[in-house]
Design a protein around this motif. Sequence first.
Motif, PDB file in Angstrom:
ATOM      1  N   ALA A 174       0.872  -1.185   0.000  1.00 29.45           N
ATOM      2  CA  ALA A 174       0.000   0.000   0.000  1.00 29.45           C
ATOM      3  C   ALA A 174       0.904   1.229   0.000  1.00 29.45           C
ATOM      4  O   ALA A 174       0.828   2.051   0.898  1.00 29.45           O
ATOM      5  N   TYR A 175       1.778   1.300  -0.999  1.00 32.30           N
ATOM      6  CA  TYR A 175       2.693   2.445  -1.045  1.00 32.30           C
ATOM      7  C   TYR A 175       1.943   3.697  -1.493  1.00 32.30           C
ATOM      8  O   TYR A 175       0.826   3.602  -2.022  1.00 32.30           O
ATOM      9  N   PRO A 176       2.523   4.900  -1.276  1.00 35.86           N
ATOM     10  CA  PRO A 176       1.786   6.127  -1.576  1.00 35.86           C
ATOM     11  C   PRO A 176       1.313   6.172  -3.030  1.00 35.86           C
ATOM     12  O   PRO A 176       2.046   5.763  -3.940  1.00 35.86           O
TER      13      PRO A 176
ATOM     14  N   GLY B  80     -10.324   4.594  -5.797  1.00 37.18           N
ATOM     15  CA  GLY B  80      -9.653   4.177  -4.571  1.00 37.18           C
ATOM     16  C   GLY B  80      -8.486   5.134  -4.311  1.00 37.18           C
ATOM     17  O   GLY B  80      -8.561   6.319  -4.604  1.00 37.18           O
ATOM     18  N   ARG B  81      -7.381   4.582  -3.814  1.00 37.28           N
ATOM     19  CA  ARG B  81      -6.270   5.453  -3.398  1.00 37.28           C
ATOM     20  C   ARG B  81      -5.677   6.209  -4.586  1.00 37.28           C
ATOM     21  O   ARG B  81      -5.441   7.412  -4.511  1.00 37.28           O
ATOM     22  N   ILE B  82      -5.440   5.497  -5.702  1.00 40.12           N
ATOM     23  CA  ILE B  82      -4.799   6.164  -6.846  1.00 40.12           C
ATOM     24  C   ILE B  82      -5.802   7.061  -7.575  1.00 40.12           C
ATOM     25  O   ILE B  82      -5.508   8.233  -7.870  1.00 40.12           O
ATOM     26  N   GLY B  83      -6.991   6.522  -7.841  1.00 41.72           N
ATOM     27  CA  GLY B  83      -8.003   7.327  -8.546  1.00 41.72           C
ATOM     28  C   GLY B  83      -8.302   8.627  -7.820  1.00 41.72           C
ATOM     29  O   GLY B  83      -8.421   9.697  -8.433  1.00 41.72           O
TER      30      GLY B  83
ATOM     31  N   TYR C  29     -16.521   7.183 -11.560  1.00 43.53           N
ATOM     32  CA  TYR C  29     -17.325   5.960 -11.522  1.00 43.53           C
ATOM     33  C   TYR C  29     -16.600   4.939 -10.648  1.00 43.53           C
ATOM     34  O   TYR C  29     -15.382   4.763 -10.758  1.00 43.53           O
ATOM     35  N   ASP C  30     -17.362   4.310  -9.777  1.00 46.76           N
ATOM     36  CA  ASP C  30     -16.818   3.242  -8.929  1.00 46.76           C
ATOM     37  C   ASP C  30     -18.002   2.437  -8.418  1.00 46.76           C
ATOM     38  O   ASP C  30     -19.128   2.944  -8.415  1.00 46.76           O
ATOM     39  N   VAL C  31     -17.736   1.219  -7.979  1.00 46.12           N
ATOM     40  CA  VAL C  31     -18.823   0.450  -7.375  1.00 46.12           C
ATOM     41  C   VAL C  31     -19.140   0.966  -5.965  1.00 46.12           C
ATOM     42  O   VAL C  31     -20.224   0.742  -5.445  1.00 46.12           O
TER      43      VAL C  31
ATOM     44  N   ASN D 250      -4.518   4.181 -19.325  1.00 42.73           N
ATOM     45  CA  ASN D 250      -4.513   2.988 -18.476  1.00 42.73           C
ATOM     46  C   ASN D 250      -3.173   2.869 -17.758  1.00 42.73           C
ATOM     47  O   ASN D 250      -2.177   2.429 -18.333  1.00 42.73           O
ATOM     48  N   CYS D 251      -3.164   3.305 -16.512  1.00 43.94           N
ATOM     49  CA  CYS D 251      -1.980   3.119 -15.659  1.00 43.94           C
ATOM     50  C   CYS D 251      -2.325   2.130 -14.553  1.00 43.94           C
ATOM     51  O   CYS D 251      -1.790   2.211 -13.447  1.00 43.94           O
ATOM     52  N   ALA D 252      -3.242   1.192 -14.846  1.00 36.58           N
ATOM     53  CA  ALA D 252      -3.658   0.233 -13.811  1.00 36.58           C
ATOM     54  C   ALA D 252      -3.214  -1.184 -14.203  1.00 36.58           C
ATOM     55  O   ALA D 252      -2.136  -1.616 -13.791  1.00 36.58           O
TER      56      ALA D 252
ATOM     57  N   MET E   9      -0.828   4.524 -22.267  1.00 36.09           N
ATOM     58  CA  MET E   9      -0.910   3.203 -21.632  1.00 36.09           C
ATOM     59  C   MET E   9       0.402   2.861 -20.925  1.00 36.09           C
ATOM     60  O   MET E   9       1.425   2.648 -21.572  1.00 36.09           O
ATOM     61  N   ASP E  10       0.333   2.761 -19.628  1.00 41.37           N
ATOM     62  CA  ASP E  10       1.506   2.253 -18.907  1.00 41.37           C
ATOM     63  C   ASP E  10       1.420   0.736 -18.783  1.00 41.37           C
ATOM     64  O   ASP E  10       2.424   0.088 -18.513  1.00 41.37           O
ATOM     65  N   THR E  11       0.218   0.217 -18.964  1.00 40.71           N
ATOM     66  CA  THR E  11       0.020  -1.228 -18.859  1.00 40.71           C
ATOM     67  C   THR E  11      -0.854  -1.666 -20.026  1.00 40.71           C
ATOM     68  O   THR E  11      -1.896  -1.063 -20.282  1.00 40.71           O
TER      69      THR E  11
HETATM   70  P1  NAD Z   1      -7.675   0.669  -4.473  1.00 47.89           P
HETATM   71  O1  NAD Z   1      -8.053  -0.696  -4.014  1.00 47.89           O
HETATM   72  O2  NAD Z   1      -7.394   1.721  -3.457  1.00 47.89           O
HETATM   73  O3  NAD Z   1      -8.829   1.232  -5.438  1.00 47.89           O
HETATM   74  C1  NAD Z   1      -9.444   0.472  -6.427  1.00 47.89           C
HETATM   75  C2  NAD Z   1     -10.843   1.033  -6.637  1.00 47.89           C
HETATM   76  O4  NAD Z   1     -11.435   0.330  -7.735  1.00 47.89           O
HETATM   77  C3  NAD Z   1     -11.755   0.851  -5.432  1.00 47.89           C
HETATM   78  O5  NAD Z   1     -12.333   2.086  -5.073  1.00 47.89           O
HETATM   79  C4  NAD Z   1     -12.777  -0.146  -5.897  1.00 47.89           C
HETATM   80  O6  NAD Z   1     -14.061   0.036  -5.325  1.00 47.89           O
HETATM   81  C5  NAD Z   1     -12.796   0.136  -7.405  1.00 47.89           C
HETATM   82  N1  NAD Z   1     -13.406  -0.941  -8.151  1.00 47.89           N
HETATM   83  C6  NAD Z   1     -13.320  -2.275  -7.958  1.00 47.89           C
HETATM   84  N2  NAD Z   1     -14.069  -2.931  -8.863  1.00 47.89           N
HETATM   85  C7  NAD Z   1     -14.634  -1.994  -9.643  1.00 47.89           C
HETATM   86  C8  NAD Z   1     -15.519  -2.047 -10.757  1.00 47.89           C
HETATM   87  N3  NAD Z   1     -15.973  -3.211 -11.232  1.00 47.89           N
HETATM   88  N4  NAD Z   1     -15.882  -0.884 -11.312  1.00 47.89           N
HETATM   89  C9  NAD Z   1     -15.426   0.293 -10.834  1.00 47.89           C
HETATM   90  N5  NAD Z   1     -14.604   0.413  -9.783  1.00 47.89           N
HETATM   91  C10 NAD Z   1     -14.205  -0.727  -9.199  1.00 47.89           C
HETATM   92  O7  NAD Z   1      -6.447   0.461  -5.436  1.00 47.89           O
HETATM   93  P2  NAD Z   1      -5.391   1.571  -5.905  1.00 47.89           P
HETATM   94  O8  NAD Z   1      -4.294   1.631  -4.916  1.00 47.89           O
HETATM   95  O9  NAD Z   1      -6.117   2.822  -6.243  1.00 47.89           O
HETATM   96  O10 NAD Z   1      -4.807   0.875  -7.215  1.00 47.89           O
HETATM   97  C11 NAD Z   1      -5.626   0.635  -8.343  1.00 47.89           C
HETATM   98  C12 NAD Z   1      -4.921  -0.291  -9.322  1.00 47.89           C
HETATM   99  O11 NAD Z   1      -3.823   0.381  -9.908  1.00 47.89           O
HETATM  100  C13 NAD Z   1      -4.269  -1.522  -8.671  1.00 47.89           C
HETATM  101  O12 NAD Z   1      -5.191  -2.580  -8.486  1.00 47.89           O
HETATM  102  C14 NAD Z   1      -3.171  -1.886  -9.623  1.00 47.89           C
HETATM  103  O13 NAD Z   1      -3.613  -2.884 -10.534  1.00 47.89           O
HETATM  104  C15 NAD Z   1      -2.909  -0.592 -10.383  1.00 47.89           C
HETATM  105  N6  NAD Z   1      -1.536  -0.093 -10.163  1.00 47.89           N
HETATM  106  C16 NAD Z   1      -0.723   0.117 -11.243  1.00 47.89           C
HETATM  107  C17 NAD Z   1       0.570   0.604 -11.064  1.00 47.89           C
HETATM  108  C18 NAD Z   1       1.516   0.883 -12.197  1.00 47.89           C
HETATM  109  O14 NAD Z   1       2.721   0.974 -11.984  1.00 47.89           O
HETATM  110  N7  NAD Z   1       1.034   1.062 -13.398  1.00 47.89           N
HETATM  111  C19 NAD Z   1       1.029   0.854  -9.754  1.00 47.89           C
HETATM  112  C20 NAD Z   1       0.163   0.660  -8.700  1.00 47.89           C
HETATM  113  C21 NAD Z   1      -1.116   0.181  -8.901  1.00 47.89           C
END
Ligand code: NAD
Length: 328
Positions: free
Chosen positions: A98-100, A152-155, A172-174, A229-231, A255-257
């Motif tokens: 759970a890094y920053p 979540g944390r990143i968004g 948008y989020d669930v 897309n950085c997820a 796109m980072d991923t």
């Molecule tokens: P987080 O768990 O804090 O937030 C994720 C959010 O997504 C939550 O609010 C959750 O409710 C929401 N969610 C889950 N299912 C959903 C759906 N079906 N529709 C809409 N929203 C939905 O996670 P985070 O720390 O914000 O990280 C998010 C993602 O970023 C990680 O899971 C990871 O895959 C990715 N990530 C990528 C990098 C990179 O270097 N590119 C680095 C870190 C994290």
Amino acid sequence: MKIYAFGVRDDEKQAFEQISDQCGVEVTLSDETPSLENADLVKGYEGVTALGMGNIDRDLLSRYSENGVRFLSTRTIGYNHIDLVAAKELGIKVCNAAYPPNGVADFTVMMILMCLRQYKQALWRGQVNDFSLQGLQGRDMNELTIGVMGTGRIGLQVLKNLSGFGCRLLAYDVYKNPEAEKIATYVDQDTIYKECDVISLHMPLFDSTYHIINHETIAKMKDGVILINCARGGLTDIDALVDGVESEKIGALGMDTVEGEEGIVHEDRRTDIISNRNWFYLHQFRNVIMTQHMAFYTKEAVESMVRCGIEGIVQMEKTGSCRTMLTK
Ligand code: NAD
């Protein structure tokens, strides 16, 4: 307590040394990716820590369990590479990092700006002394609607970063995040697609989010939409992205991923023949910026990832749980 660390990069080694000393654990460092072939390396270790490469599936977890492993940490936030159901059944406790969120959020805003200002083309041209403007016109951020999917944390941090630019922010989020609600307006998925000039993905890769961006959802988007897309690559269907760019429905991709990145990102493949056609085809477009899964990669995050990787295991061993435990 002995921990086996997979996938260790040189830049992590100092942090491993310091943090293992502080925690009083013995850590063996390896640059290998977890696989069945090297599963016996963990014999005699109670803890294993890994990064996001390698599929830690039921077979591999069974071997770890037979070898005495009771704790597994991934030094990544994403944990889609680990079969959590199998881990729980086998009695292996798993936690993530759970890094920053700042590094990924900053990178995301950079991607948005690079896409909006046609920076890939500008950079290419500059390298051959072409300083023309034709085709490089961009857009002002304050005129745009930007949608963040996954708050979540990143968004949330992305929304905070963007709030200074004066754009209209949709989310948008669930689950609604009360902090995000102060900055952005929550809407349904279709409204995100219909109204946003830029859409940025920040949800984890689950079965429910796999290919959430596909032919059908792209068809609902504005013409010229910018997708970020950085997820995780699996959130977007690569065939649909290629079609979207070719048809000019998609104006730019940041796109980072990207789906199919395994074996390419974080490797020097200069002298190799690489057969992943879709990945490379997408990579060549003038309006597609692809980076090597590096949004996380800051000094601050790396130190924190190693700390999470070791401390998570230590905590789970001492107390049976930790803040980021995934197998509750
Ligand atoms: P987080 O768990 O804090 O937030 C994720 C959010 O997504 C939550 O609010 C959750 O409710 C929401 N969610 C889950 N299912 C959903 C759906 N079906 N529709 C809409 N929203 C939905 O996670 P985070 O720390 O914000 O990280 C998010 C993602 O970023 C990680 O899971 C990871 O895959 C990715 N990530 C990528 C990098 C990179 O270097 N590119 C680095 C870190 C994290």
